[in-house]
Design a protein around this motif. Structure first.
Motif: not given
Length: 70
Positions: A20, A23-24, A57
């Motif tokens: 992921e 930022s997420r 990531t």
């Protein structure tokens, strides 16, 4: 790295998906620079402060730091 990130984001390590984007996961720019600073200390070498953006990531960053994909 996952334990540092989970502490920084106040989430359980098992909730972090290594694929992921940072930022997420909720990592803002100041926290990303801090994370890279922590990695510098841990690894004992200088790292670019933009590393989290260049390798967005955990898995991508780990591959880069391990010398893969150069």
């Amino acid at each position: 790295m996952i334990s540092n990130l989970s502490e920084l984001l106040a989430v359980a390590p098992e909730e972090i998906d290594v694929n992921e984007p940072f930022s997420r996961l909720g990592l803002d720019s100041a926290a990303a620079v801090g994370l890279i600073g922590d990695l510098e200390h841990l690894l004992g070498r200088s790292l670019s402060p933009t590393l989290a953006y260049d390798h967005p990531t955990i898995s991508d960053l780990a591959r880069h730091l391990g010398g893969e994909g150069k």
